[in-house]
Structures are given as structure tokens and as C-alpha cells.
Design an enzyme around this catalytic site. Sequence first.
Site, short mmCIF file in Angstrom:
data_model
loop_
_atom_site.label_atom_id
_atom_site.label_comp_id
_atom_site.label_asym_id
_atom_site.label_seq_id
_atom_site.Cartn_x
_atom_site.Cartn_y
_atom_site.Cartn_z
N LYS A 153 -29.04 18.79 -23.90
CA LYS A 153 -28.02 19.22 -22.92
C LYS A 153 -27.62 20.70 -23.13
O LYS A 153 -27.59 21.47 -22.18
CB LYS A 153 -26.79 18.30 -23.02
N ILE A 154 -27.30 21.07 -24.37
CA ILE A 154 -26.83 22.44 -24.61
C ILE A 154 -27.99 23.43 -24.50
O ILE A 154 -27.88 24.48 -23.85
CB ILE A 154 -26.14 22.53 -26.00
N ASP A 173 -39.02 21.22 -29.31
CA ASP A 173 -38.28 19.96 -29.22
C ASP A 173 -39.29 18.83 -29.36
O ASP A 173 -40.46 19.00 -29.00
CB ASP A 173 -37.55 19.86 -27.85
N PRO A 206 -29.82 18.01 -33.47
CA PRO A 206 -28.83 17.37 -34.35
C PRO A 206 -29.22 17.53 -35.82
O PRO A 206 -30.40 17.77 -36.13
CB PRO A 206 -28.89 15.90 -33.93
N THR A 232 -25.02 27.21 -33.69
CA THR A 232 -23.78 26.58 -33.22
C THR A 232 -23.93 25.06 -33.30
O THR A 232 -23.11 24.34 -32.75
CB THR A 232 -23.46 26.95 -31.75
N SER A 233 -25.00 24.60 -33.96
CA SER A 233 -25.27 23.16 -33.92
C SER A 233 -24.62 22.44 -35.10
O SER A 233 -23.58 21.83 -34.95
CB SER A 233 -26.77 22.92 -33.86
N ARG A 234 -25.21 22.53 -36.26
CA ARG A 234 -24.61 22.00 -37.49
C ARG A 234 -25.06 22.90 -38.65
O ARG A 234 -26.24 23.28 -38.71
CB ARG A 234 -25.07 20.56 -37.77
N ASP A 258 -21.33 29.38 -35.92
CA ASP A 258 -20.10 28.69 -35.55
C ASP A 258 -19.92 27.46 -36.43
O ASP A 258 -18.88 26.81 -36.38
CB ASP A 258 -20.19 28.27 -34.08
N HIS A 295 -16.26 26.81 -35.93
CA HIS A 295 -16.53 25.62 -35.13
C HIS A 295 -15.66 25.57 -33.87
O HIS A 295 -14.95 24.58 -33.63
CB HIS A 295 -16.32 24.34 -35.99
P1 NAD Z 1 -28.77 16.53 -27.15
O1 NAD Z 1 -28.90 15.20 -27.81
O2 NAD Z 1 -28.58 16.59 -25.68
O3 NAD Z 1 -30.06 17.43 -27.51
C1 NAD Z 1 -30.64 17.45 -28.78
C2 NAD Z 1 -32.12 17.76 -28.62
O4 NAD Z 1 -32.69 17.84 -29.93
C3 NAD Z 1 -32.90 16.66 -27.86
O5 NAD Z 1 -33.62 17.26 -26.80
C4 NAD Z 1 -33.81 16.06 -28.91
O6 NAD Z 1 -35.06 15.62 -28.39
C5 NAD Z 1 -33.97 17.21 -29.89
N1 NAD Z 1 -34.33 16.78 -31.24
C6 NAD Z 1 -33.76 15.79 -31.96
N2 NAD Z 1 -34.32 15.73 -33.17
C7 NAD Z 1 -35.27 16.69 -33.21
C8 NAD Z 1 -36.19 17.11 -34.20
N3 NAD Z 1 -36.27 16.51 -35.40
N4 NAD Z 1 -37.01 18.13 -33.91
C9 NAD Z 1 -36.97 18.73 -32.69
N5 NAD Z 1 -36.12 18.37 -31.71
C10 NAD Z 1 -35.27 17.37 -31.98
O7 NAD Z 1 -27.59 17.26 -27.91
P2 NAD Z 1 -26.66 18.45 -27.38
O8 NAD Z 1 -25.51 17.90 -26.64
O9 NAD Z 1 -27.51 19.49 -26.75
O10 NAD Z 1 -26.08 19.00 -28.77
C11 NAD Z 1 -26.92 19.56 -29.76
C12 NAD Z 1 -26.13 19.69 -31.05
O11 NAD Z 1 -25.07 20.63 -30.87
C13 NAD Z 1 -25.40 18.41 -31.50
O12 NAD Z 1 -26.26 17.61 -32.29
C14 NAD Z 1 -24.23 18.91 -32.28
O13 NAD Z 1 -24.56 18.92 -33.66
C15 NAD Z 1 -24.05 20.36 -31.81
N6 NAD Z 1 -22.75 20.61 -31.17
C16 NAD Z 1 -21.96 21.62 -31.65
C17 NAD Z 1 -20.74 21.90 -31.06
C18 NAD Z 1 -19.85 23.02 -31.53
O14 NAD Z 1 -18.68 23.09 -31.15
N7 NAD Z 1 -20.32 23.94 -32.35
C19 NAD Z 1 -20.32 21.13 -29.97
C20 NAD Z 1 -21.15 20.12 -29.49
C21 NAD Z 1 -22.37 19.86 -30.09
#
Ligand code: NAD
Length: 329
Positions: A153-154, A173, A206, A232-234, A258, A295
Site C-alpha cells: 500500500k505505502i 517485492d 514488514p 519509515t518502515s521498521r 522515522d 515515528h
Molecule cells: P503492505 O502489507 O501493504 O505492503 C508490504 C509489502 O511488502 C507487500 O507488497 C509484500 O508483498 C512485501 N513483502 C513482505 N515480505 C517481503 C519480503 N520478505 N521481501 C520482499 N517483499 C516483502 O504494508 P504497508 O501498509 O505498505 O506498510 C509497510 C510497512 O510500513 C509496515 O509493515 C509497517 O512496518 C510500516 N509502517 C510504518 C509507519 C510509520 O508511521 N512509520 C506507518 C505505517 C506502516
Amino acid sequence: MKMTVFSTHQFEKPYLESANNDTHELKLLEVRLSENTVSLAQHAEAVCLFTGDDASAPVLEKLKDLGVAYIALRSAGFNHVDIKRANELGLKVARVPAYSPYAVAEHVLALILGLNRKLTRAHNRVREQNFSLNGLIGFDMNGKTAGIIGTGKIGAVLTKILHGFGCKILAYDVEKDEKLVKDYGVQYTDCKTLCSKSDIISLHIPLTSETKHLIDDDHIALMKKGVMLINTSRGGLVDTKAVIEGLKTGRIGYFGMDVYEEEEGLFFEDRSDEILQDDVIARLMTFNNVLITSHQAFLTDTALTNIAETTIYNLDCFEKGKNSENEVF
Ligand code: NAD
């Protein structure tokens, strides 16, 4: 239902209260859930957690003993919860899978532009009446290659934004999004190739045991000299010490973060009167090509509204004995 809400921040209280509209009995606590604070969930049927709460096996076992049956996460990520143990204990866990991918993707853009155009340095200079431009040269985004790790999504929203800036997009991905290929000319590749060919790299996968320290010494060594890395992920997706080495050698030219590996117990609080004990983040703070936010990528009015509304919706569904589609197994 009675729900104890841990780690309630001042900024989210009005959103939770408004979404709840006095339907459920919410006990809003500022303290973080841990083995020491778990007893505060006594008499509650549900607990509501944020990313810094500790929902490891011993804490979950105590929650179960207290009679808690439901865990409502106010986040999309659930790496702070021992899901396997929760399932074994019969504790239902629900999250907020999508509250605003725009909030996070737009924050990525803020970090990219802030670093590229050296906004912090420029702002500080001007406040000192130093109007020199030396050292403030940026680069045109147009024509640069952006590598997006994770096109969920992001990552998909960021793709659209960076495509609008004239960037060429490489992606990695486990699942290909054909719409991104068709609409924005995204080229999927493996992670190493993406690292070696991108001018800007942004992480959107993730944190799992598989992805922990994905960005390590070996991947950094492959990157273009002067690359911009944004996380900005983890925090755990990058080996922070390897990033510091990359910054010292100049391999990494810019780092925007972040999220931080050791953010639990550090972020989300005013610690301006304390002595910083974390030498790793302290070192990161010394680089003028590092931009750190604590964050806050999700922190928009839209996202907070959606988080609160989905959390209350999840709890409503649990009360009615039905699934909300947001359960995590
Ligand atoms: P999402 O589930 O929509 O997208 C994650 C993508 O990662 C998917 O397309 C999936 O196929 C891919 N993926 C999963 N495991 C993988 C791997 N081992 N290798 C390659 N690709 C892989 O998630 P999202 O909503 O886009 O969010 C992504 C991340 O952003 C979340 O996991 C969360 O940790 C982080 N996040 C951070 C904040 C913030 O405030 N900083 C807010 C929301 C989310």
C-alpha cells in the site's frame, strides 16, 4: 466492553474519544504495556496497544490470566506481538491494516526533499543571519532512479509520487504489482540489483525474521556512492551500525529515518531533560546528512481518524461475536 488502552498519547485521545462516542468503557492510560504494568488491565475484556507496547509471551499469558480476550492494535505492523502465543492462548488480535498509506508515503517525500535540499541546515543558517549557499547544493529528482523495497500500500503510493517527480522506479517485492508496471513503468528486480542501481532507496516491507537487517554491510557495499537511504518502515530492517559505517565512508550520502531498531522506550516521549544513553542514535544525530523523525510518518489527521474508527469497529465486531476482517493469525 471494557478496554484498557495502553500507551495513549495526548495527540490521539480526542480521536479515540470521538470514534468511541461513549459506546465502550475506555480506560486511557499513558503507560506502556509490559510485565510490570500488565495488572492495569484487570477487569478489562480487551486491551488496545500501540507499536511500543510489549506483547511478548509472558505478558500475553498474564493478560489471559486477568481475563482479557481481545487485543486491538492501533497499528498496521504487529511485530511487537507474539502472534503464535496469542493464538495458542485463544487471545484474538486485530490490527488497523490500512489507515493512510498517503500519510507515510508523503512523509517519505518530506524526508527525501528535506535531505536533498538540506532544509534543516538552510533554516538554521538563515536564523543566524547566515545567507551563504555554500554546502547546500541539492540534486534534481527528475531522471534519478528510485528503488522501492516493498510495493504494497505505502510503496505503491510512493511509486506514484516519485513517478510524478520524473524518477525511474525500480522495485523489489515478493509479489509483483502489474498495475505499477503498466501505469508507472516500474521495473521489478532483485534486492541486490535494486541496491546497486538506485540513487534513492526507500523501505516499505514488514519486519520479520526474514527481513531483519536486510540492509546490512553487504547490501550497503553494493550501493552507489552517495546513495540516499530512507527507512519509515521498521528500524530492524536496517543494521544501524552498518549504516553508520556507510555514512562515515560516504557510501551513504543521506539517511532519513522515522523508525529505529531501539526505539522502544525512547520514542514518543519528551526526554529533553534526560541524558541520552543510546550511543548509536547519538552518533546518528551528529551527521548533518541524517534526518531523524521519531515515528511520526503516520501522524496526519486522516490517519488518526481512521486508526481510531477502525479500532472501535474491531471492538464492536468482537462484542457482536463476528470477525472484522482485521484479525491477525
Ligand atoms: P503492505 O502489507 O501493504 O505492503 C508490504 C509489502 O511488502 C507487500 O507488497 C509484500 O508483498 C512485501 N513483502 C513482505 N515480505 C517481503 C519480503 N520478505 N521481501 C520482499 N517483499 C516483502 O504494508 P504497508 O501498509 O505498505 O506498510 C509497510 C510497512 O510500513 C509496515 O509493515 C509497517 O512496518 C510500516 N509502517 C510504518 C509507519 C510509520 O508511521 N512509520 C506507518 C505505517 C506502516
